[in-house]
Structure formats: C-alpha cells, structure tokens
Design a protein around this motif. Structure first.
Motif, PDB file in Angstrom:
ATOM      1  N   GLU A  24       0.831  -1.209   0.000  1.00 45.27           N
ATOM      2  CA  GLU A  24       0.000   0.000   0.000  1.00 45.27           C
ATOM      3  C   GLU A  24       0.863   1.255   0.000  1.00 45.27           C
ATOM      4  N   ARG A  25       1.946   1.249   0.771  1.00 47.85           N
ATOM      5  CA  ARG A  25       2.825   2.429   0.822  1.00 47.85           C
ATOM      6  C   ARG A  25       3.515   2.659  -0.527  1.00 47.85           C
ATOM      7  N   LEU A  26       3.974   1.572  -1.122  1.00 46.19           N
ATOM      8  CA  LEU A  26       4.611   1.712  -2.437  1.00 46.19           C
ATOM      9  C   LEU A  26       3.622   2.228  -3.476  1.00 46.19           C
ATOM     10  N   ALA A  27       2.408   1.710  -3.405  1.00 41.92           N
ATOM     11  CA  ALA A  27       1.399   2.139  -4.375  1.00 41.92           C
ATOM     12  C   ALA A  27       1.088   3.623  -4.220  1.00 41.92           C
ATOM     13  N   SER A  28       1.101   4.113  -2.990  1.00 43.70           N
ATOM     14  CA  SER A  28       0.820   5.532  -2.769  1.00 43.70           C
ATOM     15  C   SER A  28       1.917   6.417  -3.354  1.00 43.70           C
ATOM     16  N   ALA A  29       3.101   5.844  -3.541  1.00 43.62           N
ATOM     17  CA  ALA A  29       4.224   6.605  -4.106  1.00 43.62           C
ATOM     18  C   ALA A  29       4.315   6.452  -5.619  1.00 43.62           C
ATOM     19  N   SER A  30       3.388   5.697  -6.201  1.00 43.49           N
ATOM     20  CA  SER A  30       3.429   5.464  -7.651  1.00 43.49           C
ATOM     21  C   SER A  30       2.370   6.301  -8.342  1.00 43.49           C
ATOM     22  N   ASP A 291      12.273   0.506  -9.589  1.00 39.16           N
ATOM     23  CA  ASP A 291      13.288   1.155  -8.750  1.00 39.16           C
ATOM     24  C   ASP A 291      13.001   2.649  -8.606  1.00 39.16           C
ATOM     25  N   THR A 292      12.494   3.263  -9.658  1.00 44.22           N
ATOM     26  CA  THR A 292      12.143   4.689  -9.588  1.00 44.22           C
ATOM     27  C   THR A 292      11.011   4.904  -8.601  1.00 44.22           C
ATOM     28  N   VAL A 293      10.004   4.032  -8.659  1.00 43.46           N
ATOM     29  CA  VAL A 293       8.888   4.117  -7.711  1.00 43.46           C
ATOM     30  C   VAL A 293       9.392   3.910  -6.288  1.00 43.46           C
ATOM     31  N   PHE A 294      10.268   2.924  -6.095  1.00 46.43           N
ATOM     32  CA  PHE A 294      10.768   2.628  -4.749  1.00 46.43           C
ATOM     33  C   PHE A 294      11.615   3.783  -4.216  1.00 46.43           C
ATOM     34  N   SER A 295      12.420   4.386  -5.073  1.00 41.63           N
ATOM     35  CA  SER A 295      13.237   5.532  -4.642  1.00 41.63           C
ATOM     36  C   SER A 295      12.352   6.697  -4.218  1.00 41.63           C
ATOM     37  N   HIS A 296      11.280   6.904  -4.958  1.00 38.85           N
ATOM     38  CA  HIS A 296      10.349   7.976  -4.585  1.00 38.85           C
ATOM     39  C   HIS A 296       9.689   7.666  -3.245  1.00 38.85           C
ATOM     40  N   TYR A 297       9.349   6.412  -3.036  1.00 37.24           N
ATOM     41  CA  TYR A 297       8.769   5.997  -1.753  1.00 37.24           C
ATOM     42  C   TYR A 297       9.740   6.269  -0.610  1.00 37.24           C
ATOM     43  N   LYS A 298      11.015   5.951  -0.804  1.00 39.21           N
ATOM     44  CA  LYS A 298      12.002   6.197   0.249  1.00 39.21           C
ATOM     45  C   LYS A 298      12.134   7.698   0.542  1.00 39.21           C
ATOM     46  N   SER A 299      12.114   8.509  -0.524  1.00 38.32           N
ATOM     47  CA  SER A 299      12.201   9.962  -0.329  1.00 38.32           C
ATOM     48  C   SER A 299      10.997  10.484   0.439  1.00 38.32           C
ATOM     49  N   MET A 300       9.815   9.992   0.088  1.00 44.47           N
ATOM     50  CA  MET A 300       8.604  10.398   0.800  1.00 44.47           C
ATOM     51  C   MET A 300       8.679  10.006   2.267  1.00 44.47           C
ATOM     52  N   SER A 301       9.166   8.790   2.544  1.00 44.81           N
ATOM     53  CA  SER A 301       9.267   8.314   3.933  1.00 44.81           C
ATOM     54  C   SER A 301      10.270   9.146   4.715  1.00 44.81           C
ATOM     55  N   ARG A 302      11.394   9.502   4.053  1.00 49.97           N
ATOM     56  CA  ARG A 302      12.419  10.298   4.726  1.00 49.97           C
ATOM     57  C   ARG A 302      11.877  11.687   5.088  1.00 49.97           C
TER      58      ARG A 302
END
Length: 308
Positions: A24-30, A291-302
């Motif tokens: 769900e968190r990854l999807a919110s960042a996509s 990987d682009t989606v995951f990187s965006h998710y990490k940035s959002m979490s940070r």
C-alpha cells in the motif's frame, strides 16, 4: 520476492500484514509519471535500435479492455455491496525488433474513457515520433480508435486481423450451419479479399447474400457496419509488406500478465482504488521503473520522518 530474500538473509519471515502494508505504501508513491519510463529512456532505447539497423524502427501502440472483479467500497462494519465486473482499460507500446518485442511501456487502469485518453495522451509526449514508424493496432471498439488517433495522428491504423476473422467465422456458422465445407470456402475467400484490402467487394457480396435465418440476417447487418467503420484499417497485404503487425497479441499478453494473473484470482473482489494501486506496481515491474517508484517511496518516507 523481497520476503523470500529477507528470509534467506535473516532467517526471519515477513508477515502477510507487513507485505500488504508495504504494498500500500509503495502504491501511494506510484503515479503515471514514475510508472512510465522517462522520454530520455525511451529515446535511448529507440536510438539503440536505429544505430543497429540504420532505419527507423516500427513502434506499435495497441490498446484494449480487460475485465476485473470489483466491489463498492464499504466501512469495516458495513455489509459488502454486490460485486461487478469493471473494465480495465490499457495500452502497450513496444518496438518490433526482428522476431521479438522490445517493451517500451504499459499502462492499465480501472478507468473510464476520459481517464484512459488522458493517460495515453501523456504517454504520447514521451515518444520521439519523428524517430519511429508508428502502427496503431486495435479491435473495432470506438473508444480505442478515438484516442489512438488523437494521441498519434501520424500512425498507420490496423484492425486486428484475428478480431476481424472472428466476425467472418461467426457469420459463416449462421449462414451455413450444416455445411462445414461451405463455411471454410466462404471464410477463406472472404479473408483473401480483405487481405488485399477489397473491403467494398466484400460488403457488395454481403448486401446480395440471401440470409439462411434471422440470426444470419442479423450477423450480415452487423458485419456490414463493422467493415464500413473499419474500411481504412483493413489492407493486410500492404501492412505485411511494410513490416507492420496485423494482430494485437502484444496488448492481449499484457492484459494476461499484468491484469488477469493478479486480479482474477479465486474469490478476489477488488476496491477499484486498490486494484489500480496493484496495477500501477505491476506495470512498473514490466516497464523497468520499479526502482524509480521505490526511490520515490524512500524519499517520501524520509521527508515524513524529518517533518514529524
């Protein structure tokens, strides 16, 4: 996959709840901007094949609808509403490279026609159209052709050969229900004419055909309308000479591996918002943008941690 790697490395299992929450968190960042590849990446792939072959490659844009089991959203303590099948509208864009397909991008979404058109229009901005020869492939659905032509006005339109053939076979079964030899003869001669682009000749013959039954009469009328609507998309001999595809197998395959394999599971009924979240993640895997989606998710979490 992450769960199996985590267990192999640590010996600990990741719970279903943890995987669901992470999904769900990854999807919110996509979103479509990150799920589809950048224009720079698309140009790199196209330029690579231009250097190898010395000519502009064929870029195929194909669209189709699939169906997914959905149900209306409800509260935790509310009774679930009745399920319904809703259309997943999607497109696939790929290069024809000798005897194989080079994936460029796929997008699928439980959406209405307007939302599909917006997604396809955005995808068109990522394509350097001057560097490719564009083939637009689809069945006879009006919503498909309306948006394919709008997004790629210079593309060559091709009616899916096998979809067209299904209509011919259906009429033959009603017109010659007890004579398989006459069915085969009529189908072969009709498809041969269509292969050469002789649509008017086929329509002329249909108009003079004596229906064998009410069902046959209905099918004759439907086929005449179908051929008239798609007349300029039927010239398969010319399409073949130019190296363009005649079938929509590329998008049919995407429907299966992106949508059906995941959403059409036994007992599964999806909220549209959750189904679309899953489709975005699956598209990102096939597009090579996970990987682009995951990187965006990490940035959002940070940023979320820093602001809390």
């Amino acid at each position: 996959t992450a769960s199996r790697l985590f267990k192999d490395l640590t010996g600990n299992e990741m719970s279903d709840h943890a995987m669901h929450e992470m999904g769900e968190r990854l999807a919110s960042a996509s979103d479509i901007i990150r799920v589809l590849p950048s224009r720079q990446k698309v140009e790199e792939v196209i330029s690579h094949y231009m250097r190898k072959t010395g000519w502009r490659p064929i870029l195929v844009v194909s669209a189709d609808g699939a169906h997914a089991p959905t149900r209306p959203e409800s509260g935790r303590d509310e009774k679930r509403g009745p399920g319904e099948w809703r259309e997943v509208k999607g497109f696939r864009i790929y290069l024809l490279v000798q005897d194989r397909i080079e994936q460029i991008m796929s997008w699928q979404e439980i959406a209405n026609e307007e939302e599909f058109g917006e997604a396809l229009s955005f995808a068109a901005t990522l394509i350097p159209t001057e560097k490719v020869r564009i083939a637009l492939v689809g069945d006879g659905a009006h919503w498909i052709w309306n948006h394919l032509k709008k997004a790629f006005p210079s593309g060559t339109e091709v009616l899916d050969y096998y979809h067209c053939s299904e209509h011919i076979h259906k009429l033959a079964e009603h017109q010659y229900p007890k004579d398989e030899d006459r069915q085969s003869l009529w189908i072969e001669s009709t498809m041969a004419r269509l292969h050469q682009g002789e649509v008017d000749a086929v329509i002329w013959g249909l108009q003079r055909m004596t229906p064998a039954s009410k069902d046959a009469e209905s099918e004759i009328g439907k086929l005449i309308v179908y051929l008239r609507n798609n007349k300029d998309r039927i010239d398969y001999a010319s399409v073949k000479r130019r190296g363009y595809p005649r079938g929509s197998g590329g998008i049919e395959s995407a429907n299966k591996f992106i949508c059906h394999v995941r959403l059409k599971r036994s007992g599964a009924w999806w909220y549209a918002i959750n189904g679309n979240a899953m489709l975005r993640l699956r598209c990102s895997i096939y597009n090579g943008t996970f990987d682009t989606v995951f990187s965006h998710y990490k940035s959002m979490s940070r940023r979320s941690r820093e602001n809390s």
